[in-house]
Structure formats: C-alpha cells, structure tokens
Write an enzyme that holds these catalytic residues in place. Structure first.
Site, PDB file in Angstrom:
ATOM      1  N   ASP A  97      31.384  44.757  38.394  1.00 18.08           N
ATOM      2  CA  ASP A  97      30.779  44.132  39.577  1.00 18.08           C
ATOM      3  C   ASP A  97      31.777  43.608  40.613  1.00 18.08           C
ATOM      4  OD1 ASP A  97      31.879  41.962  38.294  1.00 18.08           O
ATOM      5  OD2 ASP A  97      29.981  41.244  37.482  1.00 18.08           O
ATOM      6  N   GLU A 119      29.169  48.984  31.962  1.00 19.90           N
ATOM      7  CA  GLU A 119      28.699  47.585  32.029  1.00 19.90           C
ATOM      8  C   GLU A 119      27.632  47.454  33.120  1.00 19.90           C
ATOM      9  OE1 GLU A 119      30.671  43.633  33.245  1.00 19.90           O
ATOM     10  OE2 GLU A 119      31.327  43.860  31.172  1.00 19.90           O
ATOM     11  N   GLU A 133      29.431  39.167  43.131  1.00 26.28           N
ATOM     12  CA  GLU A 133      29.292  40.145  42.040  1.00 26.28           C
ATOM     13  C   GLU A 133      27.844  40.601  41.807  1.00 26.28           C
ATOM     14  OE1 GLU A 133      31.087  37.346  41.865  1.00 26.28           O
ATOM     15  OE2 GLU A 133      33.147  37.982  41.459  1.00 26.28           O
ATOM     16  N   HIS A 215      37.957  31.089  37.985  1.00 24.57           N
ATOM     17  CA  HIS A 215      38.335  31.772  39.234  1.00 24.57           C
ATOM     18  C   HIS A 215      37.172  32.051  40.162  1.00 24.57           C
ATOM     19  CE1 HIS A 215      36.522  35.634  38.162  1.00 24.57           C
ATOM     20  NE2 HIS A 215      36.878  35.359  36.932  1.00 24.57           N
ATOM     21  N   ARG A 217      34.513  32.749  42.896  1.00 19.10           N
ATOM     22  CA  ARG A 217      34.526  32.437  44.334  1.00 19.10           C
ATOM     23  C   ARG A 217      33.544  31.326  44.683  1.00 19.10           C
ATOM     24  NH1 ARG A 217      37.282  36.926  45.598  1.00 19.10           N
ATOM     25  NH2 ARG A 217      38.005  37.218  47.725  1.00 19.10           N
ATOM     26  N   HIS A 248      44.657  31.377  37.171  1.00 14.56           N
ATOM     27  CA  HIS A 248      44.444  32.613  37.944  1.00 14.56           C
ATOM     28  C   HIS A 248      45.317  32.568  39.209  1.00 14.56           C
ATOM     29  CE1 HIS A 248      42.292  35.668  40.273  1.00 14.56           C
ATOM     30  NE2 HIS A 248      41.585  35.984  39.205  1.00 14.56           N
TER      31      HIS A 248
HETATM   32  C1  UD1 Z   1      38.287  39.294  41.513  1.00 12.66           C
HETATM   33  C2  UD1 Z   1      36.843  39.784  41.580  1.00 12.66           C
HETATM   34  C3  UD1 Z   1      35.972  39.074  40.552  1.00 12.66           C
HETATM   35  C4  UD1 Z   1      36.588  39.163  39.169  1.00 12.66           C
HETATM   36  C5  UD1 Z   1      38.022  38.638  39.214  1.00 12.66           C
HETATM   37  C6  UD1 Z   1      38.684  38.793  37.873  1.00 12.66           C
HETATM   38  C7  UD1 Z   1      35.872  40.446  43.733  1.00 12.66           C
HETATM   39  C8  UD1 Z   1      35.299  39.999  45.015  1.00 12.66           C
HETATM   40  N1  UD1 Z   1      36.292  39.490  42.901  1.00 12.66           N
HETATM   41  O1  UD1 Z   1      38.322  37.936  41.954  1.00 12.66           O
HETATM   42  O2  UD1 Z   1      34.681  39.678  40.534  1.00 12.66           O
HETATM   43  O3  UD1 Z   1      35.809  38.404  38.279  1.00 12.66           O
HETATM   44  O4  UD1 Z   1      38.769  39.395  40.183  1.00 12.66           O
HETATM   45  O5  UD1 Z   1      39.861  38.046  37.804  1.00 12.66           O
HETATM   46  O6  UD1 Z   1      35.971  41.621  43.470  1.00 12.66           O
HETATM   47  N2  UD1 Z   1      46.195  37.613  43.177  1.00 12.66           N
HETATM   48  C9  UD1 Z   1      47.540  37.805  42.937  1.00 12.66           C
HETATM   49  N3  UD1 Z   1      47.902  38.660  41.924  1.00 12.66           N
HETATM   50  C10 UD1 Z   1      47.011  39.296  41.145  1.00 12.66           C
HETATM   51  C11 UD1 Z   1      45.629  39.060  41.367  1.00 12.66           C
HETATM   52  C12 UD1 Z   1      45.246  38.233  42.398  1.00 12.66           C
HETATM   53  O7  UD1 Z   1      48.389  37.259  43.622  1.00 12.66           O
HETATM   54  O8  UD1 Z   1      47.405  40.050  40.246  1.00 12.66           O
HETATM   55  C13 UD1 Z   1      45.790  36.722  44.304  1.00 12.66           C
HETATM   56  C14 UD1 Z   1      46.026  37.404  45.669  1.00 12.66           C
HETATM   57  O9  UD1 Z   1      46.404  36.434  46.601  1.00 12.66           O
HETATM   58  C15 UD1 Z   1      44.634  37.958  45.991  1.00 12.66           C
HETATM   59  C16 UD1 Z   1      43.772  36.842  45.458  1.00 12.66           C
HETATM   60  O10 UD1 Z   1      44.393  36.448  44.234  1.00 12.66           O
HETATM   61  O11 UD1 Z   1      44.447  38.215  47.371  1.00 12.66           O
HETATM   62  C17 UD1 Z   1      42.324  37.167  45.257  1.00 12.66           C
HETATM   63  O12 UD1 Z   1      42.144  38.364  44.523  1.00 12.66           O
HETATM   64  P1  UD1 Z   1      40.661  39.057  44.559  1.00 12.66           P
HETATM   65  O13 UD1 Z   1      40.689  40.239  43.677  1.00 12.66           O
HETATM   66  O14 UD1 Z   1      40.209  39.263  45.961  1.00 12.66           O
HETATM   67  O15 UD1 Z   1      39.729  37.918  43.980  1.00 12.66           O
HETATM   68  P2  UD1 Z   1      39.661  37.294  42.541  1.00 12.66           P
HETATM   69  O16 UD1 Z   1      39.361  35.854  42.708  1.00 12.66           O
HETATM   70  O17 UD1 Z   1      40.846  37.694  41.763  1.00 12.66           O
HETATM   71  N1  UDP Z   2      42.534  37.263  30.223  1.00 12.23           N
HETATM   72  C1  UDP Z   2      43.884  37.609  30.062  1.00 12.23           C
HETATM   73  N2  UDP Z   2      44.839  36.669  30.390  1.00 12.23           N
HETATM   74  C2  UDP Z   2      44.514  35.449  30.872  1.00 12.23           C
HETATM   75  C3  UDP Z   2      43.146  35.115  31.050  1.00 12.23           C
HETATM   76  C4  UDP Z   2      42.179  36.051  30.723  1.00 12.23           C
HETATM   77  O1  UDP Z   2      44.209  38.709  29.631  1.00 12.23           O
HETATM   78  O2  UDP Z   2      45.428  34.644  31.144  1.00 12.23           O
HETATM   79  C5  UDP Z   2      41.493  38.286  29.910  1.00 12.23           C
HETATM   80  C6  UDP Z   2      40.355  37.818  29.030  1.00 12.23           C
HETATM   81  O3  UDP Z   2      40.630  38.027  27.665  1.00 12.23           O
HETATM   82  C7  UDP Z   2      39.195  38.681  29.523  1.00 12.23           C
HETATM   83  C8  UDP Z   2      39.532  38.953  30.973  1.00 12.23           C
HETATM   84  O4  UDP Z   2      40.904  38.632  31.147  1.00 12.23           O
HETATM   85  O5  UDP Z   2      39.158  39.939  28.849  1.00 12.23           O
HETATM   86  C9  UDP Z   2      38.685  38.095  31.882  1.00 12.23           C
HETATM   87  O6  UDP Z   2      39.160  38.177  33.197  1.00 12.23           O
HETATM   88  P1  UDP Z   2      38.656  37.219  34.329  1.00 12.23           P
HETATM   89  O7  UDP Z   2      38.188  35.936  33.753  1.00 12.23           O
HETATM   90  O8  UDP Z   2      39.735  37.180  35.355  1.00 12.23           O
HETATM   91  O9  UDP Z   2      37.462  38.032  34.994  1.00 12.23           O
HETATM   92  P2  UDP Z   2      35.889  38.112  34.693  1.00 12.23           P
HETATM   93  O10 UDP Z   2      35.695  38.559  33.293  1.00 12.23           O
HETATM   94  O11 UDP Z   2      35.303  36.771  34.988  1.00 12.23           O
HETATM   95  O12 UDP Z   2      35.417  39.117  35.693  1.00 12.23           O
END
Ligand code: UD1
Ligand code: UDP
Length: 374
Positions: A97, A119, A133, A215, A217, A248
């Site tokens: 999602d 999923e 999502e 994390h 939003r 995160h």
């Molecule tokens: C995203 C997904 C969310 C998912 C989550 C898992 C969307 C809108 N959101 O949220 O559904 O549950 O990932 O973690 O698709 N960043 C880094 N390094 C990384 C990852 C992220 O620096 O490896 C920072 C960057 O500044 C980036 C920001 O996090 O722009 C946001 O990343 P984004 O994927 O847009 O949103 P998440 O909150 O990670």
């Molecule tokens: N996870 C990880 N390292 C971390 C925190 C979470 O590998 O420091 C794994 C966790 O086991 C799970 C997945 O990341 O499988 C969950 O990711 P996240 O919470 O970012 O996203 P969501 O599942 O909410 O979309």
C-alpha cells in the site's frame, strides 16, 4: 517462458517481496524473473537487499530528502515506462500500500501486463487512516488482475468489492516466509551480523526491553509529540525497563524523537536496524510499542504483546486474538496500557500467547503455483 517483473520501493515491501523473488528464481527456466526497485527508500531498502542477497535489474534511485507524495508518484510512473518497455513482462507484482505500490500498479496496467497484488485486500474503510495507504491499496486493488490476500478477512474485503473469487488466492502473508528465511539464515553456523553484535551489547540483560518503532504520516506533528511524551513517562516510571527505539529516517520522525527523548538514561535511540538485527531484538523484547504494519504481523508469531499507536488497523486478526491492542496516540492510553503490562503478570500472560494468524511461511509457494497454473 513466462516473464515476471517484481517492483518494490520501501523497506517493508522489500522484506515481504524478497521471498517471492527467491521462490520464482528457484523455478529454473520456466520463469525469467527481474526485480525493479523504485528506491522510494534508499538506506533502509539497501540493507534488506543485502541481507536477502538480491541484486535489482533496474534501480530508479528516486528517494529525495523529505520527499512529497506528488512528485514521488509522478516520478515512479514516468520512471517505470522505459523499464516496462525494456522488460516486457507478462506479469508485474506489486506489494501492499505504499506510493510505489499505487504508482507501479498504474504503470504496469498501462503496459498491458497482468498485474498481481501481493498482500491484497487489507482495509480500514477510513481513507485518512492510514494515510495515504488505505487509498493506495484500494487503487492497486482496482487495477490488479490477481489478488494474493493474506487472510480470509482480506479475501472477504475483496469479495465485497465484487472482485471475482477466481482472481483471489488466500496465501498467508509473505512476511512469515521472510521471518522464517531470516531465522534460518541467522542460525547458520558462519552467519555474523555486526548489527546484532552491536545491539546485543547495548541491551541491558537485567531490564525488560520495550521495543518501539513509528513512522505513520497521520501521526506526524502532534501525534509524535504525544507518543514521545508517553514514552518519556514510561521510561521515568519504570527504571527497570529499557526502551530501545530504532528511529525511522523520515525527518518528520527524527526531529521530535531526538528532540524529546535524547536525554533519558533508559531510552536508547538508534538508527534503523538490519532485518536480522531487528528480528533478534523483537525476540529479546518484553513488549513492543509501534505503529508499523509489518511489526503487527511478526510480533504475534514471536509471542510478543504489541500496543499499536493507531486508531484503526487493517490487521484485525491479532486484535481479535488478544495479542495486539490499539492505543492510538493518546498519551494517557499509551502509558496506562504499558503500565498494565509492566505491572501485572496476569495481564502480560494474557497478551503474550504465541499466535500466528498471518501465515505458515508458504505464501510464496502458493503464489508461484497459482501463476504456473494460469
Ligand atoms: C513509506 C510509506 C509507508 C510505509 C513506510 C515504511 C508512502 C507514502 N509511505 O513511508 O506506507 O509504511 O514507508 O517505512 O508510500 N528516508 C531516508 N532513507 C531511507 C528511507 C527514508 O532518508 O532509507 C527519509 C527521506 O528523507 C524520505 C523520507 O524519509 O524522503 C520519507 O520517505 P517516504 O518513503 O516518502 O515515507 P515513509 O514515512 O518512509
Ligand atoms: N524493521 C527492520 N528494522 C527496523 C525496524 C523495522 O528491519 O529497525 C522491519 C520489521 O521487522 C518489519 C518492517 O521493517 O518487517 C516494518 O517496516 P515499517 O514499520 O517501516 O513499515 P510498515 O510495515 O508499517 O509499512
């Protein structure tokens, strides 16, 4: 020969799609399976690829600091056009999602490929929670040709949306396949992970570990401030507990968490952990407090009680079984539920039973067999 393209972009999609990549690649010549990453996440995605030993065939390398939904969506759709034209897949697989899921499903549909949603069918029926999502997975659901639903409840949601039963397969969640892969790999004789060693040296063996992640939003801003205040109260009232919080990398999470929780002796703020190190830490934990989707699925199968900092969940199975409880981002509710579990052995026992409604580790085999028989 059938041509597959598996597309993902964030940490959880990578964890849950990695076993599907492996399952298709184990089929030999009957499938050509390529992997495309949007790299919506970068560091958090790369560490998953490294652990599962997956080298992507295409890397759109899209992540930008503090990216927004508008440009990310547009960049994914335009970035995938040349990939789809080069790969010409029969089947494209998207997961869950995220923005990557939604935008990739649309791009794959434009290409003429059959689109498969892994999923599928999770719903809260509230389009603002989780945001964005709930809408992302509904869009993917309406675009996809085949729907791999993790549970009977997710299948029922799809049937209620008039999706033909023959296009749906209940598979279990591939996260359990990933968890099994991780536990097996970590237990092999020569396996070493610097992060497991690092985190194990940080864990205070005399304390009860409370593992925290967050994390979402819809929790950014006021929600995260309430969450941090609640964690501060828990840390101060329970000096015999140790909170470990891999934070995160989203700057909207980093800022409030480091501003509000840096100066407490029994709170360790650390960078996101590699998947095996995180699984190791889940196993060592007494209690998990999270807003994560994937952690809600993994923790019950490890027998760990979970307080979920959300008002809704698309994963009602573990709530019904009593191992997961929704506490929202209400400061008092988070504190009182954590207190109940830390102070009462009975309350703790009731929530910490081993329970696994999300799969048996064979979800990917079921998906491969379904595609083989089409
Ligand atoms: C995203 C997904 C969310 C998912 C989550 C898992 C969307 C809108 N959101 O949220 O559904 O549950 O990932 O973690 O698709 N960043 C880094 N390094 C990384 C990852 C992220 O620096 O490896 C920072 C960057 O500044 C980036 C920001 O996090 O722009 C946001 O990343 P984004 O994927 O847009 O949103 P998440 O909150 O990670
Ligand atoms: N996870 C990880 N390292 C971390 C925190 C979470 O590998 O420091 C794994 C966790 O086991 C799970 C997945 O990341 O499988 C969950 O990711 P996240 O919470 O970012 O996203 P969501 O599942 O909410 O979309």
């Amino acid at each position: 020969m059938v041509s597959n393209l598996i597309i993902f972009g964030t940490r959880p999609e990578a964890i849950k799609m990695a076993p599907l990549v492996k399952a298709f690649q184990a089929q030999g010549d009957s499938f050509v399976t390529k992997v495309c990453i949007t790299a919506q996440h970068r560091e958090m995605l790369d560490q998953v690829l490294e652990f599962f030993e997956i080298t992507p065939d295409y890397d759109l390398d899209l992540m930008k600091p503090n990216q927004n939904l508008y440009t990310l969506t547009a960049d994914i759709i335009t970035g995938l056009k040349p990939v789809l034209e080069d790969c010409k897949p029969d089947y494209v697989y998207v997961h869950g999602d995220t923005t990557t899921t939604m935008a990739s499903s649309i791009a794959a549909f434009y290409s003429g490929a059959k689109v498969c949603h892994v999923e599928a069918g999770l719903r809260t029926f509230n389009k603002r929670s989780p945001f964005p999502e709930e809408v992302n997975r509904s869009i993917a659901g309406s675009v996809c040709d085949y729907h791999f639903a993790p549970t009977q409840i997710s299948e029922a949601n799809l049937l209620n949306e008039n999706i033909d039963k023959s296009k749906i397969l209940v598979t279990g969640n591939t996260v359990i396949d990933a968890l099994d892969f991780s536990v097996n790999k970590v237990n092999t004789e020569n396996f070493r992970d610097a992060e497991i060693e690092g985190v194990s040296s940080m864990v205070d063996a005399n304390k009860e570990i409370i593992l925290v992640t967050g994390h979402r939003r819809e929790n950014h801003g006021a929600g995260f401030i309430r969450i941090c205040n609640a964690l501060k109260t828990i840390a101060k009232t329970h000096p015999t507990a140790q909170i470990i919080y891999p934070v995160h990398l989203n700057p909207n999470v980093q800022k409030p968490v480091y501003d509000l929780l840096s100066d407490l002796d029994n709170v360790k703020l650390i960078k996101p952990l590699s998947y095996p190190a995180f699984v190791w830490l889940m196993e060592k934990s007494h209690l998990i407090i999270t807003d994560s989707g994937g952690v809600q699925e993994e923790a019950p199968s490890l027998g760990k009680p979970v307080l979920v900092m959300r008002d809704t969940t698309e994963r009602p199975e573990a709530v019904e079984a009593g191992t997961v409880k929704l506490v929202g981002t209400d400061e008092e509710k988070i504190v009182s539920e954590a207190n109940r579990l830390l102070n009462s052995a009975d309350a703790y026992q009731q929530m910490s039973k081993l329970h696994n409604p999300y799969g048996d580790g064979k979800a990917c085999d079921r998906i491969v067999n379904f595609i083989k028989n089409l």
